[in-house]
Design an enzyme around this catalytic site. Structure first.
Site, PDB file in Angstrom:
ATOM      1  N   HIS A  93     -15.494   3.990   3.901  1.00  0.00           N
ATOM      2  CA  HIS A  93     -16.372   2.813   3.982  1.00  0.00           C
ATOM      3  C   HIS A  93     -17.027   2.686   5.363  1.00  0.00           C
ATOM      4  O   HIS A  93     -18.252   2.578   5.476  1.00  0.00           O
ATOM      5  CB  HIS A  93     -15.574   1.554   3.632  1.00  0.00           C
ATOM      6  CG  HIS A  93     -16.408   0.308   3.669  1.00  0.00           C
ATOM      7  ND1 HIS A  93     -17.433   0.078   2.782  1.00  0.00           N
ATOM      8  CD2 HIS A  93     -16.397  -0.749   4.520  1.00  0.00           C
ATOM      9  CE1 HIS A  93     -18.016  -1.078   3.070  1.00  0.00           C
ATOM     10  NE2 HIS A  93     -17.398  -1.597   4.119  1.00  0.00           N
ATOM     11  N   ASP A 119       0.878  -1.173   0.000  1.00  0.00           N
ATOM     12  CA  ASP A 119       0.000   0.000   0.000  1.00  0.00           C
ATOM     13  C   ASP A 119       0.918   1.227   0.000  1.00  0.00           C
ATOM     14  O   ASP A 119       1.956   1.225   0.669  1.00  0.00           O
ATOM     15  CB  ASP A 119      -0.801  -0.124   1.308  1.00  0.00           C
ATOM     16  CG  ASP A 119      -1.819   0.955   1.543  1.00  0.00           C
ATOM     17  OD1 ASP A 119      -1.433   2.127   1.485  1.00  0.00           O
ATOM     18  OD2 ASP A 119      -2.971   0.609   1.832  1.00  0.00           O
ATOM     19  N   LYS A 152     -13.767 -13.011   0.286  1.00  0.00           N
ATOM     20  CA  LYS A 152     -14.004 -12.407  -1.028  1.00  0.00           C
ATOM     21  C   LYS A 152     -13.120 -11.196  -1.295  1.00  0.00           C
ATOM     22  O   LYS A 152     -12.551 -10.609  -0.371  1.00  0.00           O
ATOM     23  CB  LYS A 152     -15.478 -12.052  -1.193  1.00  0.00           C
ATOM     24  CG  LYS A 152     -16.058 -11.208  -0.085  1.00  0.00           C
ATOM     25  CD  LYS A 152     -17.571 -11.172  -0.221  1.00  0.00           C
ATOM     26  CE  LYS A 152     -18.187 -10.305   0.853  1.00  0.00           C
ATOM     27  NZ  LYS A 152     -19.629 -10.318   0.813  1.00  0.00           N
ATOM     28  N   THR A 195      -3.451  -3.872   7.134  1.00  0.00           N
ATOM     29  CA  THR A 195      -2.779  -2.875   7.983  1.00  0.00           C
ATOM     30  C   THR A 195      -3.707  -1.761   8.473  1.00  0.00           C
ATOM     31  O   THR A 195      -3.257  -0.852   9.150  1.00  0.00           O
ATOM     32  CB  THR A 195      -1.602  -2.231   7.224  1.00  0.00           C
ATOM     33  OG1 THR A 195      -2.133  -1.630   6.029  1.00  0.00           O
ATOM     34  CG2 THR A 195      -0.536  -3.235   6.879  1.00  0.00           C
ATOM     35  N   ASP A 255      -8.313  -6.210  -1.390  1.00  0.00           N
ATOM     36  CA  ASP A 255      -9.348  -6.613  -2.359  1.00  0.00           C
ATOM     37  C   ASP A 255      -8.762  -6.714  -3.772  1.00  0.00           C
ATOM     38  O   ASP A 255      -9.105  -7.613  -4.545  1.00  0.00           O
ATOM     39  CB  ASP A 255     -10.506  -5.607  -2.345  1.00  0.00           C
ATOM     40  CG  ASP A 255     -11.554  -5.978  -1.295  1.00  0.00           C
ATOM     41  OD1 ASP A 255     -11.360  -6.972  -0.581  1.00  0.00           O
ATOM     42  OD2 ASP A 255     -12.571  -5.267  -1.185  1.00  0.00           O
ATOM     43  N   GLU A 283     -17.108  -0.665  11.428  1.00  0.00           N
ATOM     44  CA  GLU A 283     -17.404  -2.089  11.167  1.00  0.00           C
ATOM     45  C   GLU A 283     -17.541  -2.863  12.481  1.00  0.00           C
ATOM     46  O   GLU A 283     -18.349  -3.790  12.582  1.00  0.00           O
ATOM     47  CB  GLU A 283     -16.320  -2.742  10.295  1.00  0.00           C
ATOM     48  CG  GLU A 283     -16.286  -2.264   8.845  1.00  0.00           C
ATOM     49  CD  GLU A 283     -17.325  -2.918   7.936  1.00  0.00           C
ATOM     50  OE1 GLU A 283     -18.261  -3.577   8.421  1.00  0.00           O
ATOM     51  OE2 GLU A 283     -17.201  -2.726   6.702  1.00  0.00           O
ATOM     52  N   LYS A 298      -9.659   1.296  -6.675  1.00  0.00           N
ATOM     53  CA  LYS A 298      -9.997  -0.136  -6.639  1.00  0.00           C
ATOM     54  C   LYS A 298     -10.518  -0.534  -8.019  1.00  0.00           C
ATOM     55  O   LYS A 298     -11.720  -0.682  -8.232  1.00  0.00           O
ATOM     56  CB  LYS A 298     -11.053  -0.342  -5.563  1.00  0.00           C
ATOM     57  CG  LYS A 298     -10.951  -1.663  -4.873  1.00  0.00           C
ATOM     58  CD  LYS A 298     -11.806  -1.714  -3.635  1.00  0.00           C
ATOM     59  CE  LYS A 298     -12.794  -2.827  -3.710  1.00  0.00           C
ATOM     60  NZ  LYS A 298     -13.524  -2.996  -2.451  1.00  0.00           N
ATOM     61  N   VAL A 327      -8.487  -1.853   0.525  1.00  0.00           N
ATOM     62  CA  VAL A 327      -8.493  -1.681  -0.924  1.00  0.00           C
ATOM     63  C   VAL A 327      -7.388  -2.532  -1.547  1.00  0.00           C
ATOM     64  O   VAL A 327      -7.619  -3.292  -2.491  1.00  0.00           O
ATOM     65  CB  VAL A 327      -8.333  -0.193  -1.297  1.00  0.00           C
ATOM     66  CG1 VAL A 327      -8.019  -0.020  -2.770  1.00  0.00           C
ATOM     67  CG2 VAL A 327      -9.605   0.567  -0.925  1.00  0.00           C
ATOM     68  N   LEU A 328      -6.182  -2.416  -0.997  1.00  0.00           N
ATOM     69  CA  LEU A 328      -5.069  -3.210  -1.525  1.00  0.00           C
ATOM     70  C   LEU A 328      -5.406  -4.703  -1.433  1.00  0.00           C
ATOM     71  O   LEU A 328      -5.194  -5.458  -2.384  1.00  0.00           O
ATOM     72  CB  LEU A 328      -3.773  -2.916  -0.757  1.00  0.00           C
ATOM     73  CG  LEU A 328      -2.594  -3.768  -1.250  1.00  0.00           C
ATOM     74  CD1 LEU A 328      -1.407  -2.893  -1.619  1.00  0.00           C
ATOM     75  CD2 LEU A 328      -2.183  -4.822  -0.241  1.00  0.00           C
TER      76      LEU A 328
HETATM   77  N1  LIG Z   1     -13.405  -8.212   0.980  1.00  0.00           N
HETATM   78  C1  LIG Z   1     -14.204  -7.930   1.979  1.00  0.00           C
HETATM   79  O1  LIG Z   1     -14.903  -8.781   2.506  1.00  0.00           O
HETATM   80  C2  LIG Z   1     -14.263  -6.524   2.506  1.00  0.00           C
HETATM   81  C3  LIG Z   1     -14.836  -6.262   3.750  1.00  0.00           C
HETATM   82  C4  LIG Z   1     -14.855  -4.953   4.227  1.00  0.00           C
HETATM   83  C5  LIG Z   1     -14.322  -3.941   3.460  1.00  0.00           C
HETATM   84  N2  LIG Z   1     -13.769  -4.235   2.254  1.00  0.00           N
HETATM   85  C6  LIG Z   1     -13.205  -3.155   1.425  1.00  0.00           C
HETATM   86  O2  LIG Z   1     -12.171  -2.504   2.113  1.00  0.00           O
HETATM   87  C7  LIG Z   1     -12.042  -1.199   1.575  1.00  0.00           C
HETATM   88  C8  LIG Z   1     -11.793  -0.214   2.676  1.00  0.00           C
HETATM   89  O3  LIG Z   1     -10.613  -0.589   3.321  1.00  0.00           O
HETATM   90  P1  LIG Z   1      -9.786   0.456   4.204  1.00  0.00           P
HETATM   91  O4  LIG Z   1     -10.719   1.174   5.091  1.00  0.00           O
HETATM   92  O5  LIG Z   1      -8.678  -0.315   4.784  1.00  0.00           O
HETATM   93  O6  LIG Z   1      -9.309   1.543   3.125  1.00  0.00           O
HETATM   94  P2  LIG Z   1      -7.909   1.736   2.334  1.00  0.00           P
HETATM   95  O7  LIG Z   1      -7.366   0.439   1.931  1.00  0.00           O
HETATM   96  O8  LIG Z   1      -8.173   2.747   1.290  1.00  0.00           O
HETATM   97  O9  LIG Z   1      -6.946   2.350   3.455  1.00  0.00           O
HETATM   98  C9  LIG Z   1      -7.259   3.573   4.033  1.00  0.00           C
HETATM   99  C10 LIG Z   1      -6.049   4.508   4.050  1.00  0.00           C
HETATM  100  O10 LIG Z   1      -5.129   4.083   5.053  1.00  0.00           O
HETATM  101  C11 LIG Z   1      -3.805   3.973   4.500  1.00  0.00           C
HETATM  102  N3  LIG Z   1      -3.106   3.001   5.327  1.00  0.00           N
HETATM  103  C12 LIG Z   1      -3.206   1.642   5.284  1.00  0.00           C
HETATM  104  N4  LIG Z   1      -2.533   1.103   6.302  1.00  0.00           N
HETATM  105  C13 LIG Z   1      -1.973   2.111   6.998  1.00  0.00           C
HETATM  106  C14 LIG Z   1      -1.162   2.188   8.176  1.00  0.00           C
HETATM  107  N5  LIG Z   1      -0.870   1.099   8.889  1.00  0.00           N
HETATM  108  N6  LIG Z   1      -0.746   3.400   8.587  1.00  0.00           N
HETATM  109  C15 LIG Z   1      -1.100   4.533   7.919  1.00  0.00           C
HETATM  110  N7  LIG Z   1      -1.882   4.530   6.821  1.00  0.00           N
HETATM  111  C16 LIG Z   1      -2.308   3.324   6.372  1.00  0.00           C
HETATM  112  C17 LIG Z   1      -4.057   3.655   3.055  1.00  0.00           C
HETATM  113  O11 LIG Z   1      -2.954   3.997   2.257  1.00  0.00           O
HETATM  114  C18 LIG Z   1      -5.269   4.531   2.749  1.00  0.00           C
HETATM  115  O12 LIG Z   1      -4.845   5.836   2.491  1.00  0.00           O
HETATM  116  C19 LIG Z   1     -13.310  -0.909   0.794  1.00  0.00           C
HETATM  117  O13 LIG Z   1     -13.013  -0.915  -0.581  1.00  0.00           O
HETATM  118  C20 LIG Z   1     -14.208  -2.071   1.127  1.00  0.00           C
HETATM  119  O14 LIG Z   1     -15.063  -2.425   0.062  1.00  0.00           O
HETATM  120  C21 LIG Z   1     -13.722  -5.490   1.767  1.00  0.00           C
HETATM  121 ZN   LIG Z   2     -18.029  -3.296   5.141  1.00  0.00          ZN
END
Ligand SMILES: NC(=O)c1ccc[n+]([C@@H]2O[C@H](COP(=O)([O-])OP(=O)(O)OC[C@H]3O[C@@H](n4cnc5c(N)ncnc54)[C@H](O)[C@@H]3O)[C@@H](O)[C@H]2O)c1
Ligand SMILES: [Zn+2]
Length: 399
Positions: free
Chosen positions: A290, A58, A159, A146, A126, A201, A92, A123-124
């Site tokens: 999200h 990421d 998924k 992370t 997925d 969540e 994504k 996001v990464l």
């Molecule tokens: N596959 C599934 O079952 C499932 C379930 C829930 C959510 N999701 C998906 O997850 C996504 C949201 O994930 P998210 O909230 O992690 O968003 P994200 O992946 O965009 O991360 C959020 C931000 O945090 C940053 N970041 C990541 N780790 C960090 C760290 N340790 N320190 C500092 N910055 C960090 C990233 O670069 C980004 O800017 C959505 O697309 C959602 O659809 C998938």
């Molecule tokens: Zn969710």
């Protein structure tokens, strides 16, 4: 020749029936980037390989942990190549999936022996999950979520997916990686807004199945955010609310996924907070995260439940107070728009194969399903969400 033999010879239908047992592990593993900790470099299933592995980072992980990541693999003499991807839901996309496939080709990835490692948020995960599920029709990978959201939700699930045509996760597959490593110390560097989004969540799960988790969020909400779930204060060292939230949330998700991993049953209580939010989140992109959208949907759905007599007004007040306590807004102008909420529901009904299967709270920590929600009910709850808006936001919405 007997009639039976003749029938067999002229058979025009064949049925293949097979079974594949699936098991994957989610392991709590602190300080993964400590070179003395062998966990990150290990291959699932006790395999051994000297082949080059792709480490997909990421962009925030690259910015914050690049030296640590590189020195981990250098010190442990694990041959790796790197690829950095931009996080955030706007990124994504299928393009990112192709980019990963391209790099996997370049470095000569094996069918099973050199599983890539994905270190980053939801996001990464997925995007990587989708790429590896398609690459050679599916190769294993190691998932290192992370963000809080990815650790307690996506990192447990089977998924993956990318957004497509303006819809969330419209393309994707079911393909759980064999191993997920949960290192809570990553949350320490997460921006506070992302910590709050992750707690959205946890709130969802608490509302529909876990009164104990609800109590932790109710009592320790602000401290969880302030301490990034690291339990650093004297008060937190006793109860360890950060640790408890992560463990309760992961256990709750595992319990719910266990018997319905492939979603053959479309009545899923973990879809709470995910009925109206998917479309609204996409339309608001990138302004609503999200977990923020999920929390708004949770509150809106709690109003629907109260109006049906499923939830007491006092419990609704607690839901709103906990949402505020973890630093999330309980209302938003888009959740006051009955028309938009109805369109969002209609798309979710298509996703649920023609049924609403709407999860509603039935008390705190308990849920039921509804299939007869009407437009006037949506309108009434939207008006109640309007009353919850901050005064100045209310003025902006009616302007
Ligand atoms: N596959 C599934 O079952 C499932 C379930 C829930 C959510 N999701 C998906 O997850 C996504 C949201 O994930 P998210 O909230 O992690 O968003 P994200 O992946 O965009 O991360 C959020 C931000 O945090 C940053 N970041 C990541 N780790 C960090 C760290 N340790 N320190 C500092 N910055 C960090 C990233 O670069 C980004 O800017 C959505 O697309 C959602 O659809 C998938
Ligand atoms: Zn969710």
């Amino acid at each position: 020749m007997t009639t039976n033999k003749l029938k067999k010879r002229h058979r025009a239908k064949w049925v293949v029936k097979t079974r594949q047992e699936v098991s994957y592990e989610i392991i709590e593993a602190m300080n993964l980037l400590d070179p003395k900790n062998p966990t990150l470099g290990r291959l699932p299933g006790g395999r051994k390989s000297n082949g080059t592995r792709l480490v997909i980072l990421d962009h925030s992980i690259e910015a914050l942990y690049d030296d640590q990541v590189r020195s981990y693999f250098d010190v442990n003499r694990i041959p790796v190549e790197y690829l950095s991807l931009t996080a955030g839901d706007e990124h994504k996309t299928l393009d990112q999936v192709e980019l990963i496939a391209h790099r996997l080709n370049e470095i000569g990835t094996y069918r099973a022996g050199t599983p890539p490692i994905g270190i980053g948020g939801g996001v990464l995960q997925d995007v990587v999950g989708m790429a590896v599920s398609l690459y050679r029709r599916g190769i294993p990978y190691i998932r290192v979520p992370t963000t809080l959201l990815a650790q307690i939700d996506g990192g447990v699930a089977a998924k993956n997916g990318v957004n497509h045509g303006g819809f969330r996760n419209r393309l994707g597959t079911f393909a759980p990686p064999p191993r997920t490593l949960i290192d809570r110390t990553f949350i320490a560097s997460l921006p506070p807004r992302q910590v709050r989004s992750g707690l959205g969540e946890a709130l969802k799960l608490a509302l529909i199945k876990d009164p104990f988790l609800f109590g932790i969020l109710e009592r320790h909400g602000d401290r969880l955010v302030a301490e990034h779930l690291q339990d650093t204060s004297e008060e937190s060292r006793q109860v360890q609310p950060g640790l408890v939230v992560i463990k309760q949330a992961i256990s709750g998700m595992v319990e719910e996924l266990q018997d319905n991993l492939w979603e053959t049953d479309l009545r899923r209580i973990v879809d709470y907070g995910h009925t109206f939010s998917p479309m609204i989140e996409m339309q608001a992109l990138p302004y609503l995260l999200h977990g923020e959208a999920v929390a708004l949907d949770c509150v809106f759905s709690a109003f629907l439940a109260m109006n049906r007599g499923l939830l007491s007004p006092c419990d609704l007040d607690r839901v709103i107070a906990v949402t505020r306590g973890i630093g999330l807004a309980p209302s938003h102008p888009m959740f006051c728009d009955a028309e938009l909420l109805s369109v969002a529901l209609a798309d979710t009904v298509r996703h649920r194969d023609g049924h609403q299967n709407l999860t509603l709270m039935n008390g705190i920590g308990s849920a039921t399903f509804v299939n007869d929600l009407t437009y006037p009910e949506i309108g009434k709850a939207a008006a109640q969400m309007f009353d919850l808006l901050d005064a100045d936001e209310r003025v902006r919405t009616t302007d």
